[in-house]
Design an enzyme around this catalytic site. Structure first.
Site, mmCIF file in Angstrom:
data_model
loop_
_atom_site.group_PDB
_atom_site.id
_atom_site.type_symbol
_atom_site.label_atom_id
_atom_site.label_comp_id
_atom_site.label_asym_id
_atom_site.label_seq_id
_atom_site.Cartn_x
_atom_site.Cartn_y
_atom_site.Cartn_z
ATOM 1 N N ARG A 222 44.825 -27.609 12.386
ATOM 2 C CA ARG A 222 45.653 -28.060 11.267
ATOM 3 C C ARG A 222 46.978 -28.598 11.808
ATOM 4 N NH1 ARG A 222 41.733 -28.385 8.479
ATOM 5 N NH2 ARG A 222 41.258 -27.162 6.627
ATOM 6 N N HIS A 270 41.962 -37.121 10.177
ATOM 7 C CA HIS A 270 41.343 -35.888 9.673
ATOM 8 C C HIS A 270 39.897 -36.141 9.226
ATOM 9 C CE1 HIS A 270 42.305 -31.755 7.731
ATOM 10 N NE2 HIS A 270 41.019 -31.838 8.022
HETATM 11 N N1 LIG Z 1 39.754 -31.406 11.508
HETATM 12 C C1 LIG Z 1 38.718 -31.132 10.738
HETATM 13 O O1 LIG Z 1 38.030 -32.032 10.254
HETATM 14 C C2 LIG Z 1 38.369 -29.727 10.450
HETATM 15 C C3 LIG Z 1 39.180 -28.699 10.860
HETATM 16 N N2 LIG Z 1 38.821 -27.400 10.612
HETATM 17 C C4 LIG Z 1 39.713 -26.331 11.070
HETATM 18 O O2 LIG Z 1 39.018 -25.473 11.973
HETATM 19 C C5 LIG Z 1 39.411 -24.140 11.689
HETATM 20 C C6 LIG Z 1 38.453 -23.156 12.323
HETATM 21 O O3 LIG Z 1 37.263 -23.113 11.591
HETATM 22 P P1 LIG Z 1 36.133 -22.001 11.878
HETATM 23 O O4 LIG Z 1 35.659 -22.080 13.274
HETATM 24 O O5 LIG Z 1 35.154 -22.130 10.784
HETATM 25 O O6 LIG Z 1 36.975 -20.663 11.680
HETATM 26 P P2 LIG Z 1 36.544 -19.162 11.985
HETATM 27 O O7 LIG Z 1 37.228 -18.324 10.968
HETATM 28 O O8 LIG Z 1 35.075 -19.062 12.147
HETATM 29 O O9 LIG Z 1 37.185 -18.886 13.424
HETATM 30 C C7 LIG Z 1 38.545 -18.798 13.620
HETATM 31 C C8 LIG Z 1 38.809 -18.380 15.064
HETATM 32 O O10 LIG Z 1 40.213 -18.387 15.294
HETATM 33 C C9 LIG Z 1 40.597 -17.133 15.851
HETATM 34 N N3 LIG Z 1 41.950 -16.773 15.445
HETATM 35 C C10 LIG Z 1 42.470 -16.719 14.194
HETATM 36 N N4 LIG Z 1 43.750 -16.294 14.237
HETATM 37 C C11 LIG Z 1 44.037 -16.086 15.543
HETATM 38 C C12 LIG Z 1 45.187 -15.630 16.237
HETATM 39 N N5 LIG Z 1 46.315 -15.306 15.585
HETATM 40 N N6 LIG Z 1 45.124 -15.515 17.570
HETATM 41 C C13 LIG Z 1 43.994 -15.812 18.238
HETATM 42 N N7 LIG Z 1 42.855 -16.251 17.646
HETATM 43 C C14 LIG Z 1 42.888 -16.377 16.312
HETATM 44 C C15 LIG Z 1 39.598 -16.142 15.302
HETATM 45 O O11 LIG Z 1 39.598 -14.971 16.100
HETATM 46 P P3 LIG Z 1 38.569 -13.767 15.793
HETATM 47 O O12 LIG Z 1 37.234 -14.311 16.240
HETATM 48 O O13 LIG Z 1 39.048 -12.681 16.648
HETATM 49 O O14 LIG Z 1 38.637 -13.519 14.327
HETATM 50 C C16 LIG Z 1 38.315 -16.976 15.372
HETATM 51 O O15 LIG Z 1 37.766 -16.911 16.660
HETATM 52 C C17 LIG Z 1 39.512 -24.133 10.173
HETATM 53 O O16 LIG Z 1 40.258 -23.058 9.696
HETATM 54 C C18 LIG Z 1 40.172 -25.468 9.888
HETATM 55 O O17 LIG Z 1 41.567 -25.324 9.918
HETATM 56 C C19 LIG Z 1 37.655 -27.097 9.978
HETATM 57 C C20 LIG Z 1 36.813 -28.091 9.576
HETATM 58 C C21 LIG Z 1 37.106 -29.477 9.755
HETATM 59 O O1 LIG Z 2 36.681 -28.287 6.105
HETATM 60 C C1 LIG Z 2 37.869 -28.358 6.432
HETATM 61 O O2 LIG Z 2 38.607 -27.369 6.481
HETATM 62 C C2 LIG Z 2 38.412 -29.655 6.771
HETATM 63 O O3 LIG Z 2 39.450 -29.760 7.344
HETATM 64 C C3 LIG Z 2 37.602 -30.822 6.379
HETATM 65 O O4 LIG Z 2 38.325 -31.944 6.239
#
Ligand SMILES: NC(=O)C1=CN([C@@H]2O[C@H](COP(=O)(O)OP(=O)(O)OC[C@H]3O[C@@H](n4cnc5c(N)ncnc54)[C@H](OP(=O)(O)O)[C@@H]3O)[C@@H](O)[C@H]2O)C=CC1
Ligand SMILES: O=C(O)C(=O)CO
Length: 307
Positions: A222, A270
């Site tokens: 983000r 994005h």
């Molecule tokens: N650019 C785009 O088009 C898109 C962007 N995204 C972004 O990708 C992000 C990740 O998605 P997703 O993989 O599904 O999320 P998940 O909830 O599956 O995974 C999040 C990961 O981040 C880690 N994490 C969270 N907080 C911390 C912290 N303070 N310190 C260290 N590690 C941390 C978690 O650790 P733990 O495993 O220990 O909980 C976990 O491994 C979304 O929240 C979104 O913002 C998503 C879709 C599309």
């Molecule tokens: O799925 C999400 O969180 C995204 O950022 C998609 O645009």
């Protein structure tokens, strides 16, 4: 008992058809239709409507995206379960984008684009994939899926998460105390963290200083996680070699912003990954079934953690 789809009509039509087949007992509404708010048990949306409290029987609030940082939990009654999007389409697109980004940064595509504009035909020094460590900030659904696709290239892969994890073929780090060691060995840093109080501004001057000289950044988390000024300084000083950004703050990036024309930066608007309606509808249907059977939905948000 009804489901309310509060997003675009095109994806809503796909959801409507799937719901009619799979959950015929559940009434389905698109936000453009007249609704009786008391009937709504399930709401799928990007932003939480200001008047969400009128859905007094709401049980599940689905984000149409993987991220839930756009939800303000204080406006949502505590008993309502928040669910992020976990579905094959969004996973596949993120796999493509991360492979694209890592290879773009690994094979110096930005520098070659610059050379092309100047009509320069010249090979640049290369590194072997086996000598370039890819480090993921975040080891959740999307990072793990992207890692699976990267493995055949034989990059060494590491990841950093909040809690301790073991993933085959990945050197795992966790918690603030291990962040420095993780960064010191990372040549291409991929940010796939959710936006929370803890991760806001995490990509800052101090973090960049811990990366080895010549490191690269692929940011798909983000926008507010990145200090854009610190990135420009790290690129201009030569400490970082290149960055590919799919997210910025604000979005869209304003006209004339330095990042638009920076020679070491690639920007995409994005688009890394987008929820795909056919697969997403099946995932939401499965979660409603689980909820009705007294089980937690897949992608249940921990309100205390914010993701
Ligand atoms: N650019 C785009 O088009 C898109 C962007 N995204 C972004 O990708 C992000 C990740 O998605 P997703 O993989 O599904 O999320 P998940 O909830 O599956 O995974 C999040 C990961 O981040 C880690 N994490 C969270 N907080 C911390 C912290 N303070 N310190 C260290 N590690 C941390 C978690 O650790 P733990 O495993 O220990 O909980 C976990 O491994 C979304 O929240 C979104 O913002 C998503 C879709 C599309
Ligand atoms: O799925 C999400 O969180 C995204 O950022 C998609 O645009």
């Amino acid at each position: 008992m009804a489901f309310l789809f509060n997003s675009d009509a095109a994806r809503g039509a796909v959801f409507r058809e799937a719901f009619a087949c799979e959950l015929p007992d559940l009434e389905f509404y698109h936000c453009s239709e007249a609704i009786d708010p008391e009937k709504i048990r399930y709401l799928l949306t990007w932003n939480v409507p200001d008047d969400v409290s009128r859905f007094c029987n709401l049980e599940l609030l689905f984000s149409i995206g993987a991220g839930v940082d756009q939800f303000n939990p204080e406006t949502i009654p505590g008993h309502v379960k928040l669910v992020r999007m976990v579905e094959d389409g969004i996973i596949r697109m993120m796999q493509e984008y991360v492979v694209l980004g890592v290879l773009t940064l690994h094979r110096e595509m930005l520098a070659y684009q610059g050379q092309q504009r100047r009509g320069v035909w010249q090979a640049l020094p290369t590194s072997q994939a086996t000598d370039r460590r890819i480090g993921f900030l975040g080891l959740g659904m999307l990072a793990q899926a992207a890692i699976d696709r990267l493995k055949p290239f034989q990059f060494p892969i590491a990841a950093w998460s909040r809690s301790e994890k073991t993933v085959e073929g990945v050197t795992c780090f966790h918690g603030d105390a291990q962040l420095g060691n993780f960064l010191r060995g990372t040549n291409i840093l991929v940010c796939l963290l959710p936006l929370t109080e803890q991760t806001s501004g995490i990509l800052n001057a101090r973090l960049f200083s811990l990366l080895p000289a010549g490191a690269r950044l692929l940011h798909v988390g983000r926008g507010p996680q990145l200090d854009q000024g610190a990135l420009i300084e790290a690129l201009d000083s030569g400490h970082l070699a290149a960055a590919m950004l799919d997210v910025t703050d604000p979005e869209p990036l304003p006209d004339g912003h330095l990042l638009w024309s920076h020679p070491k930066v690639i920007i995409t608007p994005h688009i890394a990954s987008v929820t795909q309606p056919h697969t997403a509808a099946q995932s939401v249907i499965e979660n409603i079934r689980r909820h009705r059977a007294g089980r937690n939905p897949i992608g249940l948000v921990d309100r205390t953690l914010g993701y």
